[in-house]
Structures are given as C-alpha cells and as structure tokens.
Design a protein around this motif. Sequence first.
Motif, PDB file in Angstrom:
ATOM      1  N   ALA A   1      -2.274   8.110   2.439  1.00 47.95           N
ATOM      2  CA  ALA A   1      -2.030   6.903   2.291  1.00 47.95           C
ATOM      3  C   ALA A   1      -1.177   6.586   3.948  1.00 47.95           C
ATOM      4  CB  ALA A   1      -0.649   6.034   1.442  1.00 47.95           C
ATOM      5  N   VAL A   2      -0.469   7.937   4.255  1.00 46.54           N
ATOM      6  CA  VAL A   2       0.224   7.812   5.294  1.00 46.54           C
ATOM      7  C   VAL A   2      -0.089   7.693   6.376  1.00 46.54           C
ATOM      8  CG1 VAL A   2       1.829   8.759   7.412  1.00 46.54           C
ATOM      9  CG2 VAL A   2       2.009   8.023   5.434  1.00 46.54           C
ATOM     10  N   ALA A   3      -1.505   9.303   5.967  1.00 42.17           N
ATOM     11  CA  ALA A   3      -2.518   9.536   7.240  1.00 42.17           C
ATOM     12  C   ALA A   3      -3.613   8.313   7.019  1.00 42.17           C
ATOM     13  CB  ALA A   3      -3.626  10.617   6.518  1.00 42.17           C
TER      14      ALA A   3
ATOM     15  N   ILE B   1      -7.236   1.116   2.568  1.00 37.07           N
ATOM     16  CA  ILE B   1      -5.816   0.642   2.923  1.00 37.07           C
ATOM     17  C   ILE B   1      -5.648  -0.807   0.891  1.00 37.07           C
ATOM     18  CG2 ILE B   1      -3.636  -0.113   4.450  1.00 37.07           C
ATOM     19  CD1 ILE B   1      -5.199   1.817   5.869  1.00 37.07           C
ATOM     20  N   LEU B   2      -6.959  -1.672   2.177  1.00 34.77           N
ATOM     21  CA  LEU B   2      -6.522  -2.754   1.423  1.00 34.77           C
ATOM     22  C   LEU B   2      -6.688  -2.767  -0.146  1.00 34.77           C
ATOM     23  CD1 LEU B   2      -6.831  -5.949   0.959  1.00 34.77           C
ATOM     24  CD2 LEU B   2      -9.042  -5.327   1.753  1.00 34.77           C
ATOM     25  N   ALA B   3      -7.098  -1.731  -1.009  1.00 30.66           N
ATOM     26  CA  ALA B   3      -7.912  -1.201  -2.233  1.00 30.66           C
ATOM     27  C   ALA B   3      -5.719  -0.579  -2.758  1.00 30.66           C
ATOM     28  CB  ALA B   3      -8.455   0.449  -1.983  1.00 30.66           C
ATOM     29  N   LEU B   4      -5.601   0.669  -2.270  1.00 31.44           N
ATOM     30  CA  LEU B   4      -4.014   0.513  -2.150  1.00 31.44           C
ATOM     31  C   LEU B   4      -3.357  -0.747  -2.787  1.00 31.44           C
ATOM     32  CD1 LEU B   4      -3.718   3.648  -0.318  1.00 31.44           C
ATOM     33  CD2 LEU B   4      -4.276   3.984  -2.315  1.00 31.44           C
ATOM     34  N   ALA B   5      -3.741  -1.581  -1.902  1.00 36.76           N
ATOM     35  CA  ALA B   5      -2.420  -2.561  -1.643  1.00 36.76           C
ATOM     36  C   ALA B   5      -2.976  -3.585  -3.073  1.00 36.76           C
ATOM     37  CB  ALA B   5      -2.565  -3.988  -1.009  1.00 36.76           C
ATOM     38  N   VAL B   6      -4.315  -3.800  -3.559  1.00 36.75           N
ATOM     39  CA  VAL B   6      -5.059  -4.390  -4.286  1.00 36.75           C
ATOM     40  C   VAL B   6      -4.221  -3.765  -5.773  1.00 36.75           C
ATOM     41  CG1 VAL B   6      -7.044  -4.944  -5.643  1.00 36.75           C
ATOM     42  CG2 VAL B   6      -6.947  -5.874  -3.816  1.00 36.75           C
ATOM     43  N   TYR B   7      -4.465  -2.662  -5.889  1.00 37.02           N
ATOM     44  CA  TYR B   7      -4.296  -1.649  -7.148  1.00 37.02           C
ATOM     45  C   TYR B   7      -2.101  -1.612  -7.439  1.00 37.02           C
ATOM     46  CZ  TYR B   7      -8.885  -0.379  -8.084  1.00 37.02           C
ATOM     47  OH  TYR B   7      -9.591  -0.684  -8.502  1.00 37.02           O
ATOM     48  N   SER B   8      -1.726  -2.119  -6.322  1.00 34.44           N
ATOM     49  CA  SER B   8      -0.220  -1.679  -6.581  1.00 34.44           C
ATOM     50  C   SER B   8       0.317  -2.901  -7.065  1.00 34.44           C
ATOM     51  CB  SER B   8       0.913  -2.605  -4.952  1.00 34.44           C
ATOM     52  OG  SER B   8       1.916  -2.567  -4.964  1.00 34.44           O
ATOM     53  N   PRO B   9       1.621  -2.176  -8.544  1.00 34.14           N
ATOM     54  CA  PRO B   9       2.558  -1.151  -8.281  1.00 34.14           C
ATOM     55  C   PRO B   9       1.939   0.277  -8.556  1.00 34.14           C
ATOM     56  CG  PRO B   9       2.941  -2.035 -10.501  1.00 34.14           C
ATOM     57  CD  PRO B   9       1.954  -3.129  -9.541  1.00 34.14           C
ATOM     58  N   THR B  10       0.779   0.673  -8.575  1.00 32.10           N
ATOM     59  CA  THR B  10       0.353   1.544  -9.529  1.00 32.10           C
ATOM     60  C   THR B  10      -1.561   2.059  -8.716  1.00 32.10           C
ATOM     61  OG1 THR B  10      -0.609   0.849 -11.086  1.00 32.10           O
ATOM     62  CG2 THR B  10       1.716   1.435 -11.857  1.00 32.10           C
ATOM     63  N   PRO B  11      -1.050   2.554  -7.535  1.00 30.83           N
ATOM     64  CA  PRO B  11      -2.629   2.500  -7.123  1.00 30.83           C
ATOM     65  C   PRO B  11      -3.184   4.424  -7.284  1.00 30.83           C
ATOM     66  CG  PRO B  11      -0.635   3.289  -5.019  1.00 30.83           C
ATOM     67  CD  PRO B  11       0.348   2.590  -6.743  1.00 30.83           C
ATOM     68  N   PRO B  12      -4.450   4.188  -7.159  1.00 31.74           N
ATOM     69  CA  PRO B  12      -4.539   5.775  -7.366  1.00 31.74           C
ATOM     70  C   PRO B  12      -3.544   7.023  -6.975  1.00 31.74           C
ATOM     71  CG  PRO B  12      -6.317   4.387  -6.230  1.00 31.74           C
ATOM     72  CD  PRO B  12      -4.816   4.041  -5.911  1.00 31.74           C
ATOM     73  N   LEU B  13      -3.347   7.881  -7.556  1.00 37.88           N
ATOM     74  CA  LEU B  13      -2.695   9.103  -7.018  1.00 37.88           C
ATOM     75  C   LEU B  13      -1.580   8.885  -6.599  1.00 37.88           C
ATOM     76  CD1 LEU B  13      -4.942  11.060  -4.369  1.00 37.88           C
ATOM     77  CD2 LEU B  13      -4.666  11.515  -7.025  1.00 37.88           C
TER      78      LEU B  13
ATOM     79  N   ALA C   1       1.031  -1.509  -0.208  1.00 35.52           N
ATOM     80  CA  ALA C   1       0.008   0.152  -0.167  1.00 35.52           C
ATOM     81  C   ALA C   1       0.941   1.289  -0.621  1.00 35.52           C
ATOM     82  CB  ALA C   1      -0.872  -0.180   1.087  1.00 35.52           C
ATOM     83  N   CYS C   2       1.864   1.452   0.575  1.00 30.41           N
ATOM     84  CA  CYS C   2       3.009   2.316   0.519  1.00 30.41           C
ATOM     85  C   CYS C   2       4.181   2.804  -0.192  1.00 30.41           C
ATOM     86  CB  CYS C   2       3.439   2.573   2.289  1.00 30.41           C
ATOM     87  SG  CYS C   2       2.093   2.668   3.549  1.00 30.41           S
ATOM     88  N   LEU C   3       4.439   1.611  -0.793  1.00 27.44           N
ATOM     89  CA  LEU C   3       5.558   1.504  -1.192  1.00 27.44           C
ATOM     90  C   LEU C   3       5.612   1.858  -2.445  1.00 27.44           C
ATOM     91  CD1 LEU C   3       8.217  -1.582  -0.409  1.00 27.44           C
ATOM     92  CD2 LEU C   3       8.324   1.098   0.230  1.00 27.44           C
ATOM     93  N   PRO C   4       4.755   2.019  -3.583  1.00 26.23           N
ATOM     94  CA  PRO C   4       4.626   3.121  -4.393  1.00 26.23           C
ATOM     95  C   PRO C   4       4.425   4.325  -4.614  1.00 26.23           C
ATOM     96  CG  PRO C   4       2.980   0.959  -4.369  1.00 26.23           C
ATOM     97  CD  PRO C   4       3.357   1.106  -3.226  1.00 26.23           C
ATOM     98  N   TYR C   5       4.493   4.643  -3.028  1.00 31.20           N
ATOM     99  CA  TYR C   5       4.502   6.518  -3.027  1.00 31.20           C
ATOM    100  C   TYR C   5       6.099   6.555  -2.732  1.00 31.20           C
ATOM    101  CZ  TYR C   5      -0.526   6.264  -3.130  1.00 31.20           C
ATOM    102  OH  TYR C   5      -1.777   5.396  -3.480  1.00 31.20           O
ATOM    103  N   GLY C   6       6.618   5.606  -2.266  1.00 32.78           N
ATOM    104  CA  GLY C   6       8.147   5.995  -2.051  1.00 32.78           C
ATOM    105  C   GLY C   6       8.763   5.273  -0.856  1.00 32.78           C
ATOM    106  N   SER C   7       9.841   4.936  -0.746  1.00 32.74           N
ATOM    107  CA  SER C   7      10.169   4.346   0.579  1.00 32.74           C
ATOM    108  C   SER C   7       9.903   5.243   1.966  1.00 32.74           C
ATOM    109  CB  SER C   7      12.061   4.292   0.475  1.00 32.74           C
ATOM    110  OG  SER C   7      12.314   3.678  -0.426  1.00 32.74           O
ATOM    111  N   GLU C   8      10.409   6.900   1.504  1.00 35.65           N
ATOM    112  CA  GLU C   8       9.487   7.459   2.600  1.00 35.65           C
ATOM    113  C   GLU C   8       8.255   7.575   3.278  1.00 35.65           C
ATOM    114  OE1 GLU C   8      10.797   8.041  -0.314  1.00 35.65           O
ATOM    115  OE2 GLU C   8      13.169   9.335   0.311  1.00 35.65           O
TER     116      GLU C   8
END
Length: 450
Positions: A385-387, A363-375, A311-318
């Motif tokens: 994602a972080v929030a 969050i589950l939706a972000l993981a499903v769309y990895s590696p190209t999640p929304p936004l 869910a988070c790595l597609p947006y960067g390691s930070e």
Amino acid sequence: MASKCCENVSLLVCLIIIMFGMGSWIAINGIWVELPLLVDQLPEGWNLPSYMAVVTQIANIGPLTYILTNVSCPSRNLQRPVVYAMVIIGSAASFLLAFYWTRTSVVGGVEHSTALLVLMFFLSFVDCTSSVVFLPFMNVFKPEYMTSYYVGEGFSGLIPSLVALGQGVGAVECVNQSFTNTTTNVTEFSTGAVYLEPHFPVKYFFLFVFSMMVTCGIAFVLLNNLPLCKREYADRESKITHSYDLCEEINMVRTQKIVSETHGDEEPEQSVEHHATVIKLSKCSYLYLLIVIAWTNALTNGVLPSIQTYACLPYGSESYHLAVTLSQIANPGACFLAFFIPGTSGTVLGAVTLTGSAVSAYILALAVYSPTPPLVGSATGPVLAVASFVLVFFLFTFAKVNIATVLRHAGGRGLLWCGAVTQLGSALGVAAIFVVVNVYQAFVQKYPCT
C-alpha cells in the motif's frame, strides 16, 4: 547530458527558484496535514474536509479570471504584479490563520468554522492561481530551470508533512472506554482512539507556513532584481525553431535530425548552452500532452488523496502516515531524476503514464475493499500500500516535469495552458471522487483502534 545541464545552470539560482516554487501550494498543504488536530477542536468534526474541498474548488475562480484576462488582453503584462499580490494575500491569510483558526460563528442555525474557511478561501485562491502564474513565469529562465521549480513545488507538500510529523500530528493511543447501554442498563467496554497532544500547537505551525510564504516572496524579488538571476534569463534574441511531432517517436532533449519549421533541410547542431531552442508542437502533440497533464493531476491532486485513508488506514495508522510522507518525498525525487535523466520521448511518457495508471487502479481497489482490503493483517499488505502511493506519485511527477519542459521549449503560452489544464484536471478529479465518496458512499472508512 547531465554534466552539460549542470554546467548550464547556477546552483544558487536553482536554490532561489526552489524557494519560489515552495510557495505555490504550501499554504493549502499545510492546512490538510493539520487535519487531525483541526477536526478535534472544530464543530464540523470529520465533515470539515468536505467543506474544505468545496472552498478549494470555489477558489478556482482565481485562475479562471487570470486566464480570461490574459487571453482578452494579451498586451498587458500582469504576471509580475499578480505574483506580488498573491504573495501578499497568502502571507496575510496564513498569518491571520495562526491566531483566528478556532473562531466560529453560527450560520443558518449551525455552528461553523467561518474564520478557517474564509481564510482558507484566500489561501486556495493564491495556490490555485499559482498554477497559471508561477509556472508561466518560468518562461523567463532557461528551460533547464523548470526542474528546479517542480522540486520547489514538491517541497511545498514535503516540508509541511515533515513538520507535521515532528509535531506529532495524527499520533493516537488506543484506550479502553466504558459506557452504559441505556437500553439494557449494562456497562459495556470498547476500545477507542485518543489523539495525543502535539509537541507544539497549531498556531506555531501556521506561523511556519507564514514564514515560508514570506520566503517565497523574497525569492521572487531576487529572481526579478538580482544580477546573477538576470544572467540566467533565456536568450530571446537567439532562437532556433524546430518542428516537433509527438505523434511520431520524439526526443526533445536529444534533438538530432529535426526538420526545421521553415526549411526541409537539417539544421546544423546547435549548442544548448548558447541558444534557446523553440519547438513547434503539432496539434496532435499539444493535445496529447495536455490530456496527460489533466489525467495525472486528476489522480494525484483529486482522486488519490481523497481515497488515501480508505486505502491505507486498514493497514494501520503508521501505514497511512508513511504513505502521506513518503509520497511527498517521491515528488522532489522524481524532479531530480528528470533533471539528470530526461524522459521526453513519446514512448517513455506513454509507458510512465500507463504504469502510474495501473498502480492507481490497484490503490482504488484497496479503497473499494476497505475496511478489509487484500493482505490486511499481513506484513506484505502495508508495504504494498505504501509503495504504491510512493511509486504513483514518483511516476506522475516525472511525467509532469518532462511535459512542462517540452511545453517550455514550445514557447508562447505553453506553460500557461499547462497550468490551466493542471487546475482543470484537479477540479474534475475532486468533483468525480466527491460524488463517489459522499453521494454513492462507495467506500467504508476504517477508523483507528476499531
């Protein structure tokens, strides 16, 4: 309400209970936050987390054995001896881990990290059992101290994360790499991730975990022997018993016009500072609370941590490291809020659980769309994602603390079953997401620098 709660507790005792609670999960949390450094030196590579997950679930034999013993021999008081044994085992295992975590051996013709996995089993045995031993131990103290225990449990995840952050765990540098294509005999170039050297070695990190386990043991000794702590034990000679039905609108903290268990008349108002109020839960209420505990722990201890990288790595390691660290900060933050603004009514618990579940679905939706999640590629995507992780851990921790407070007022084995269902929900969450991730391969990983 906040001022009354503060007047009814000792800040020093709160601090000691926090140190005691920190030993509940700090060992396992410590191993997981060190993963980027471990996988770089151990033969399993990034398959190591799957082995660790299996070892952790096998260790649930600890709480299962304790519960069965407690139920079959209720007259035997095993709680304190078991806590002492757990602290000794956890301290010894974390100390040995500092020196032997790199030791490997060949099993079935394949090299494995046997020392790490064996010692992790003992640490998992201790941490899993803490849910059914540490938590029920809080029955000894006034209900107001439940929040302090959960703050300590939250710190057991926050402190290793902050130490690992200072250590530089997971810091990567993208470098250009060249390789020769054996088919075309042409030199090709690609960008790869290189993990930077940490500021201090893994050995020192595990020695820090060992020191925290020793601190937990010292805190437990103080809670059992320090006169100041003994004065904060719950008054077992003066108890008021009330009926309590969460199927109707309830509010345990502001107990007004609650029907007595033995009489239909209203009880006169009693001072919370001088009496230990015991609430009788209906079966409907008890089942509702345990289901919520199981559901929230299945998500926070099983599903969400397992899909956090997707869910988070597609947006960067930070973004990934911020989500891990800030979600741990949200845990004690929710405990402090529950201390000053309790939310034990049926409406509040239901709203908090539903909101947290909705955020978990995002969050589950972000993981499903990895590696190209929304936004992805925008400034808004990583913030959301972080929030989301921070909010869901905050909400579910707030719900768990308030439910534990209700069960503490219920007396009996309420906290024992709370701990048991916590482990059951966590185990079911891990098992379900393990099948989805490893069997059905429903998610695609986004690796750094790709």
